[in-house]
Design a protein around this motif. Structure first.
Motif, PDB file in Angstrom:
ATOM      1  N   ARG A 688      -8.639   5.192  -0.529  1.00 25.64           N
ATOM      2  CA  ARG A 688      -8.449   4.290   0.630  1.00 25.64           C
ATOM      3  C   ARG A 688      -9.840   3.980   1.165  1.00 25.64           C
ATOM      4  O   ARG A 688     -10.393   4.728   1.951  1.00 25.64           O
ATOM      5  CB  ARG A 688      -7.611   4.974   1.710  1.00 25.64           C
ATOM      6  CG  ARG A 688      -6.147   5.166   1.348  1.00 25.64           C
ATOM      7  CD  ARG A 688      -5.378   5.761   2.520  1.00 25.64           C
ATOM      8  NE  ARG A 688      -3.939   5.608   2.376  1.00 25.64           N
ATOM      9  CZ  ARG A 688      -3.113   6.569   1.939  1.00 25.64           C
ATOM     10  NH1 ARG A 688      -3.600   7.745   1.603  1.00 25.64           N
ATOM     11  NH2 ARG A 688      -1.815   6.335   1.860  1.00 25.64           N
ATOM     12  N   ASN A 841       4.850   3.402   0.876  1.00 27.26           N
ATOM     13  CA  ASN A 841       4.904   3.460   2.351  1.00 27.26           C
ATOM     14  C   ASN A 841       5.164   2.071   2.910  1.00 27.26           C
ATOM     15  O   ASN A 841       6.071   1.863   3.718  1.00 27.26           O
ATOM     16  CB  ASN A 841       3.591   3.986   2.934  1.00 27.26           C
ATOM     17  CG  ASN A 841       3.201   5.318   2.356  1.00 27.26           C
ATOM     18  OD1 ASN A 841       4.053   6.029   1.846  1.00 27.26           O
ATOM     19  ND2 ASN A 841       1.928   5.655   2.417  1.00 27.26           N
ATOM     20  N   ARG A 852       6.951   1.435   9.737  1.00 32.06           N
ATOM     21  CA  ARG A 852       6.780   2.795   9.223  1.00 32.06           C
ATOM     22  C   ARG A 852       6.416   3.798  10.308  1.00 32.06           C
ATOM     23  O   ARG A 852       6.578   5.003  10.139  1.00 32.06           O
ATOM     24  CB  ARG A 852       5.734   2.829   8.090  1.00 32.06           C
ATOM     25  CG  ARG A 852       4.371   2.370   8.519  1.00 32.06           C
ATOM     26  CD  ARG A 852       3.486   2.068   7.334  1.00 32.06           C
ATOM     27  NE  ARG A 852       2.655   3.192   6.940  1.00 32.06           N
ATOM     28  CZ  ARG A 852       1.734   3.140   5.989  1.00 32.06           C
ATOM     29  NH1 ARG A 852       1.564   2.015   5.300  1.00 32.06           N
ATOM     30  NH2 ARG A 852       1.014   4.173   5.698  1.00 32.06           N
TER      31      ARG A 852
HETATM   32  C1  PEP Z   1       1.264   2.488   0.868  1.00 27.90           C
HETATM   33  O1  PEP Z   1       1.502   1.535   1.626  1.00 27.90           O
HETATM   34  O2  PEP Z   1       2.142   3.108   0.260  1.00 27.90           O
HETATM   35  C2  PEP Z   1      -0.117   2.939   0.686  1.00 27.90           C
HETATM   36  C3  PEP Z   1      -0.419   3.830  -0.233  1.00 27.90           C
HETATM   37  O3  PEP Z   1      -1.070   2.443   1.527  1.00 27.90           O
HETATM   38  P1  PEP Z   1      -1.301   2.943   3.041  1.00 27.90           P
HETATM   39  O4  PEP Z   1      -0.403   4.117   3.293  1.00 27.90           O
HETATM   40  O5  PEP Z   1      -2.735   3.298   3.170  1.00 27.90           O
HETATM   41  O6  PEP Z   1      -0.926   1.734   3.821  1.00 27.90           O
END
Ligand code: PEP
Ligand code: MG
Length: 960
Positions: A688, A841, A852
């Motif tokens: 990331r 996610n 989320r």
């Molecule tokens: C996701 O969205 O699954 C992902 C790995 O990115 P992040 O959690 O950093 O948004």
């Protein structure tokens, strides 16, 4: 928000009288779809209640509250009447501004118009205007004078470096309405100019709304570019507005008097020296404004006419704003306050009239200034305390009860509860005497200062120590104390003065939507609450000595990052979701955590024994001894399993029937790469890359990025590195890249959408990546791709740079599948990409339309929902048909129940937090590929995540 522009203007209108003009306006608003039929009656009714004539040939007709439901879209339409329309009382209107607004948005419009209204004779210019553009010019009025008043000066501000001082300066400009988002980053990119005597200068002309000068001095001398910093000027420049002030400043510096500014201890000295607007020190009184639509034209006019009864000056300001008070004789200035219902007005009157004028003005405001007003709700004296869910009405779950929460970080933990809930404080708003109150406050501050010092000394973790050092600085902030003192001398009690000042400053910082300042605001509230608790004699629950279970309403990523993992055995939050970034950090720290346990956990008695199962999402309150023993046994079994897994961590993840899946690490920083390899990572499946951008005050340059990426590649020793390009926006804003406020940032400009808008940042990152890899195994992927075109643009940019840098070698380019459209388009995308990595996610959030991080819904955002599994299945099938590979890098990849399904869907790689690698590999070793395929096939036919979880639990006979 209401804005004015030339397209809204209809020139050369004619109307015999006001009624005819209203008919024209009503029709214009309706034709353009701003209002539904019937709004005209509202315009007429409002006009019958009182004229909407504003002054200078302008009227602002708008509907009554009971016709607001007819407003379809907020907006205005302007009709130009060169021949004029009689509006009653001998007033001639040349410009009628018809407003369609659902609430009091027209206050903002009045603020925009105040410059026009302040001009000598705008009415003539309005009449003579021939084009919409000319009319707009008249409305924009005369150039604004430079704003320089008490709110723009900050002396002895607690900051740690030059960048923070700069933020303090720009924060003041923003608060005063001089600049908008983006101004700070412009200034940060400029070179500060030393003026001698430790004074520095920075100016910017972009994103300036009105010219203004801020001056801030640090509490302790700082250094910048090798020279001392004792004061910083931040100028929001516009036209010639600053010329007089600059002359004065130059003279002062030439006379060798710069030190007076650098060492100033009073705001007045600074304002006197620079010719700024001085705060008045006349008698004052405060009163809350209860008018439903704020201080709009009609009540302002009533206030203005009241001034005529007194032979002296009366001024007013919004008490919380700190700005210079304006004369109540000026309608335009009154309107420019933009005062809203509920805001506290502070009136000042010249000493010779104060005794009569202030009570009269207060009474008039209380009586509604000619409008009927509903009384305001009672003031809640807990400004320092964050809004609490109605914790007082909650009943704690009974002993022996087990609550189902969301498993957020694996592991079993037990220990006494340490609930951190906002406390309520009751106190008298009025004090005994300023001296006595100051003494009480000093005692409370000293006591809290000693406690914080003990925390600084006692903490082993540097980051935590630093937090408390900041708390200490906030506690001693001379600016805050000065302000509190002023309130004490007006008769406030120590509690009232302290809580109001802390609450106001913290809210201002939060309102600036700046990460750093928001963090400081949380710190400030924290310190503020401790002092207030001390003043009120409320004992704050002490953290237990033994490792405890922290219970909170919600927990932010920074809260988790500051935890001392030695003392916090587990975390339980009332709200929040498993894929929120705080849950991700909890996992990275290895602290078992549950989120979304429900508000009743906030009512738990401190010290109640809790048992937390971070794998099953269970929280048991005061568990009976046998349950605790059983948990202890399970913990031992898990530890044993973990040890076995760790012993085999470097072996491949191979199913019993010989199918191998790659297991890689998700990294949020470069330092973790070495440890990931130690833990058995076969590569990095998701770097990331935001952390490189988030850690610095300005966009990192190519060289510093290159060094970071090289560090990971070196640590990987030939294993592949998958890097996600900068993914900001939504919940991850950057301090130097302000993103215009969006109603729904998760559906707004984020991820690749944002970086494609700022290609320089993306190009620098790509160059740094390509140069760092220098032929080694590098996979670059783009976040949030939802359109073919986005992928193509990002790919072309990468390939162009690769050619330009003449880099050859093991490079693959792919996309993250996080938006359902990318999964649905996978058959097309798979022809062009080298790989896909499914970000479950976000994919879950978008597929199920559940934020989320949503406090109550995110529990249902389960990546094992068959709809999400379908999207993964489509992606894998499309990829394999084209010879591409697919990874899963969302949190789902480490979920013990998800592993068999992802394996069965034929995903090629799982990328999980480094700590989870040994267990995920071990899980794969316990499975058969053929049964996993069948299991996945059945899961795809089910209707809910719960059914899928039940299927897996039943098929495998256990849940790890
Ligand atoms: C996701 O969205 O699954 C992902 C790995 O990115 P992040 O959690 O950093 O948004
Ligand atoms: Mg994502």
């Amino acid at each position: 928000m209401l804005e004015l522009n030339a397209r809204q203007i209809r020139m050369d209108q004619r109307a015999a009288d006001k009624q005819a003009a209203l008919v024209l306006l009503g029709a214009a608003l309706e034709e353009d779809g701003l209002v539904a039929a019937g709004y005209l009656a509202g315009l007429q009714a409002r006009e019958a209640q009182g004229s909407t004539y504003l002054g200078q040939g302008i009227a602002i007709p708008h509907g009554t509250p009971d016709t607001r439901h007819l407003v379809q879209r907020t907006g205005v339409r302007l009709l130009h009447f060169p021949e004029g329309v009689q509006w009653g009382d001998n007033q001639t209107v040349h410009l009628a501004i018809g407003i369609a607004a659902k609430s009091d948005e027209h206050l903002h419009l009045l603020q925009l118009l105040t410059r026009t209204l302040g001009e000598a004779d705008t009415s003539h210019a309005l009449r003579e205007a021939r084009t919409p553009e000319a009319l707009m010019q008249v409305l924009q009025g005369a150039p604004q004078p430079l704003l320089l008043d008490a709110q723009l000066v900050g002396l002895g501000v607690a900051v740690e470096d030059f960048d923070e001082l700069l933020l303090q300066g720009t924060r003041r400009l923003k608060k005063a309405g001089c600049v908008e988002s983006g101004f700070t980053s412009g200034l940060q990119q400029g070179e500060a100019l030393p003026l001698g005597d430790g004074l520095w200068w920075l100016h910017g002309g972009e994103r300036v709304l009105r010219p203004g000068l801020a001056f801030v001095t640090p509490a302790h001398e700082l250094h910048h570019a090798g020279a001392p910093v004792r004061g910083l000027f931040c100028l929001a420049s516009q036209g010639e507005a600053q010329r007089d002030m600059l002359d004065r400043l130059c003279n002062l510096l030439v006379d060798g008097r710069g030190g007076e500014l650098a060492g100033a201890t009073s705001v007045r000295t600074v304002l006197e020296a620079l010719g700024g607007e001085l705060p008045v020190d006349w008698p004052s009184a405060r009163v809350p404004l209860a008018n439903p639509h704020g201080l709009h034209a009609r009540p302002a006019q009533v206030l203005m006419s009241l001034a005529k009864n007194f032979a002296g000056e009366i001024r007013v300001r919004i008490a919380e704003s700190d700005s210079a008070p304006v004369s109540i004789r000026s309608l335009s200035k009154l309107l420019s306050l933009g005062a809203r219902r509920g805001q506290m007005l502070e009136f000042f009157a010249e000493p010779q009239i104060a005794a009569d004028a202030l009570p009269a003005v207060l009474r008039a405001v209380e009586e509604g200034l000619g409008e009927s007003v509903e009384p305001l709700p009672a003031v809640v004296e807990e400004a320092v305390v964050e809004a609490a869910p109605a914790a007082v009405e909650l009943t704690a779950p009974a002993a022996g009860n087990t609550l189902q929460a969301i498993a957020a970080s694996s592991g079993i933990a037990s220990g006494p509860a340490y609930p951190q809930v906002p406390q309520k404080f009751e106190f008298n708003p009025r004090g005994q005497s300023p001296e006595a109150e100051m003494l009480r406050l000093e005692q409370a501050r000293t006591a809290i200062g000693t406690e914080i010092e003990a925390l600084v000394q006692g903490s082993q973790v540097k980051a935590i120590r630093e937090i408390f050092v900041t708390h200490q600085a906030l506690l001693d902030d001379p600016e805050l104390i000065e302000e509190v003192q002023a309130r004490l001398s007006e008769g406030d009690s120590a509690e009232a003065a302290w809580s109001t000042v802390i609450g106001r400053v913290a809210s201002q910082q939060e309102a600036l939507h700046d990460d750093l300042l928001a963090e400081r605001a949380a710190d400030l509230r924290d310190v503020g609450r401790r002092v207030l608790a001390r003043l009120c004699g409320v004992e704050a629950a002490r953290a237990p000595e033994q490792p405890y279970i922290l219970v909170m309403g919600e927990v932010g990523p920074s809260d988790v990052a500051r935890l001392d993992s030695q003392r916090v055995a587990g975390i339980v939050t009332a709200r929040g979701g498993a894929t929120s970034h705080s849950a991700i950090i909890a996992r990275a720290l290895g602290i078992p955590a549950l989120v979304g346990a429900g508000d009743e956990v906030l009512a738990l008695e401190p010290g109640t024994l809790l048992l937390l199962d971070g794998d099953r999402g269970l929280l048991t309150v005061a568990p009976p001894a046998e349950v605790l023993e059983q948990a202890e046994r399970q913990r031992a079994e898990r530890r044993q399993r973990q040890e076995q897994a760790e012993a085999r961590r470097h072996e491949p993840a191979q199913t019993r029937d010989g199918h191998v899946i790659e297991v890689a690490a998700n990294l949020g920083d470069t330092a973790g790469a070495k440890q990931a390899v130690e833990l058995g990572a076969e590569g990095v499946g998701l770097l990331r890359s935001e952390f490189i951008f988030m850690d610095s005050a300005q966009a990192p340059d190519q060289a510093s990025q290159e060094a970071e990426y090289r560090r990971v590649l070196d640590a990987l020793g030939g294993r592949p590195l998958v890097v996600r390009t900068l993914d900001v926006g939504g919940d991850k804003p950057l301090p130097y890249w302000p993103i215009p406020q969006e109603e729904n940032p998760f559906l707004g400009v984020r991820g690749v959408r944002l970086t494609l808008q700022r290609p320089q940042i993306m190009q620098t990152q790509l160059r740094a990546l390509l140069a760092a890899a220098d032929g080694r195994a590098l996979r670059i992927m783009f976040p949030m791709v939802g359109q073919l075109e986005e992928w193509r643009q990002a790919r072309d940019m990468t390939l162009r740079l690769k050619d330009e840098l003449r880099i050859d070698g093991d490079l693959q380019i792919g996309i993250m599948v996080e938006v359902p459209s990318a999964a649905l388009l996978a058959p097309v995308l798979a022809r062009e990409v080298d790989f896909f990595s499914v970000g479950t996610n976000d994919l879950t959030q978008y597929a199920l339309a559940i934020d989320r991080g949503h406090p109550t819904l995110s529990a249902q955002a389960d990546g094992l929902h068959p709809a999400v599994l379908q999207l993964i299945d489509m992606t894998v099938r499309a990829a394999h048909a084209n010879g591409r590979w697919v990874g899963v890098c969302g949190e789902l990849a480490a979920d013990a129940q998800a592993v068999p399904l992802l394996l069965g869907l034929e995903v090629d790689e799982l990328s999980v937090s480094a700590r989870s690698i040994p267990l995920v590999k071990q899980r794969v070793r316990e499975l058969d590929m053929s049964s996993a395929r069948k299991l996945a096939g059945t899961a795809l036919t089910l209707g809910s995540a719960a059914e899928v979880r039940a299927l897996v639990a039943q098929a495998l006979g256990e849940v790890h």
